[in-house]
Design an enzyme around this catalytic site. Sequence first.
Site, PDB file in Angstrom:
ATOM      1  N   ASP A  21      29.624  36.573  33.725  1.00  0.00           N
ATOM      2  CA  ASP A  21      30.679  36.304  34.707  1.00  0.00           C
ATOM      3  C   ASP A  21      30.030  35.486  35.821  1.00  0.00           C
ATOM      4  O   ASP A  21      28.798  35.441  35.934  1.00  0.00           O
ATOM      5  CB  ASP A  21      31.216  37.644  35.222  1.00  0.00           C
ATOM      6  CG  ASP A  21      32.312  37.480  36.253  1.00  0.00           C
ATOM      7  OD1 ASP A  21      33.087  36.506  36.171  1.00  0.00           O
ATOM      8  OD2 ASP A  21      32.399  38.326  37.161  1.00  0.00           O
TER       9      ASP A  21
ATOM     10  N   ASP B   1      31.633  35.063  39.566  1.00  0.00           N
ATOM     11  CA  ASP B   1      31.824  35.686  40.877  1.00  0.00           C
ATOM     12  C   ASP B   1      31.268  37.103  40.908  1.00  0.00           C
ATOM     13  O   ASP B   1      31.591  37.933  40.055  1.00  0.00           O
ATOM     14  CB  ASP B   1      33.316  35.709  41.238  1.00  0.00           C
ATOM     15  CG  ASP B   1      33.881  34.316  41.402  1.00  0.00           C
ATOM     16  OD1 ASP B   1      33.303  33.532  42.161  1.00  0.00           O
ATOM     17  OD2 ASP B   1      34.893  34.008  40.746  1.00  0.00           O
TER      18      ASP B   1
ATOM     19  N   ASP C  39      30.627  42.193  36.732  1.00  0.00           N
ATOM     20  CA  ASP C  39      30.684  43.188  37.804  1.00  0.00           C
ATOM     21  C   ASP C  39      31.948  44.038  37.791  1.00  0.00           C
ATOM     22  O   ASP C  39      31.933  45.174  38.274  1.00  0.00           O
ATOM     23  CB  ASP C  39      30.601  42.485  39.171  1.00  0.00           C
ATOM     24  CG  ASP C  39      31.877  41.707  39.488  1.00  0.00           C
ATOM     25  OD1 ASP C  39      32.632  42.108  40.392  1.00  0.00           O
ATOM     26  OD2 ASP C  39      32.139  40.695  38.814  1.00  0.00           O
TER      27      ASP C  39
END
Length: 434
Positions: free
Chosen positions: A15, A17, A319
């Site tokens: 990922d 961000d 996250d």
Amino acid sequence: MSAFKFLDYDCIGFDLDNTLLRYNVTNMVHLVYQTLADYLIKEKGYNSKYLLKPLEDKDLDFMQKGLFLDFERGNILRINADGVIQRACHGTKLLSIEKIKEIYPEQRWEATDAFCNDMLSTWNGPISMRMRSLLDYFDVSSSLTFARLIDTLDKEQGGPLNAYNVWPDMLDGLIEMYDRDHFKLDRGHFFPSIKSHPDKYMYKCTTRTKTWLKELKKHRTTFLITGSNADFVDFTATFVLGEDWKSLFDIIICYARKPGFFNENRPFLQVINYEEGDIIESKDLKRGGMYSQGNWKGLIEFLGYVSDKQNPRCLYVGDNLVQDIYVPNSYAQCDTVAVIEEQMSEGMVHQRLSHPDEKVLNSTFWGSYFCLKDSRINMDSLWGSVIKKYSKLCIPEIDLIAQLPLEESYLCFSKDGMKYDGYYPAVPLSISTF
């Protein structure tokens, strides 16, 4: 004990961000809160008395990932792995256990029970109109916004209402703030602020991390799956990873619309000058290409072709514990690594890796992100349980593993979710004192 190695996998994805791209969380939540508060006042007519109160440390302490909003009752909830409500507020006011039991018999609510049973069951449909889980730093400040709106209405009405309906207005504000067209149009406050002052909101990756990613790509097929639109991805990735950031990945998927990317069948779209173009079949995806939307099944076909493996073994690093960890592991049978910054703030990580200005990562009001404590027993929080069951490893930031060779072996979580071995470099203090 179970062991984990990055090189055990054929294909490794990331990922962007809050994973490869680390935000200054304190500055980010200030920006998101102010943008949403201004919208609610100007566009929806809410009283500014509470909403525009300056954010103090106690307000930042009120924010935590993983809280649940009960729209109708105006409550904010924290639950354990079994769905039991362990802590709750009405607006900003903490509720006693007795009051929680009065509102929620046996400290349970059918909406959070449904979430615990299957976290996707509440993503859309009727239950999504009753509750919201706050999963990352882009919506964590919604807890304080929601609480202050409830306080405002209670004050205006002289006491609690029978029912509240502020969430639709908040949702309109969030949709407006993150409208993907606003980046190119310089519209609103959120995207223009980041474009004007990227160093205020983002940390650049270390040379060590970039070198680790380059080395990883030499040995394995690498990919990026991000929910951000292509123009925002290019802007942020260039800032944190450098002008040559695209060379770190064999394929880049933007605006992936997770978690649906992993369990639905949306087509891939070409990206031309940051705009979505024609549909492209998965068999026509090109190495080094950037695409929009798409689906996991099609990506696996591409990864199998590039890696020359019929059934490539895949790992995804992210996250968001629903979009990046639970769904890929449960629905796509993809192993995962969780990047959870709270592990850093709860101790046992060398101080030089943390940023002293980050005040949102460790809530004394709600307690540890990973576990819950009361007078009788210590237990996993819902999110501590998800980490153990659906990820192999939990780290506070990528740079920590970039210090070690690719062939490094790590202890990892077991599928039964019973052990804490997968926390690296160490178990958070809140857990180690169980």
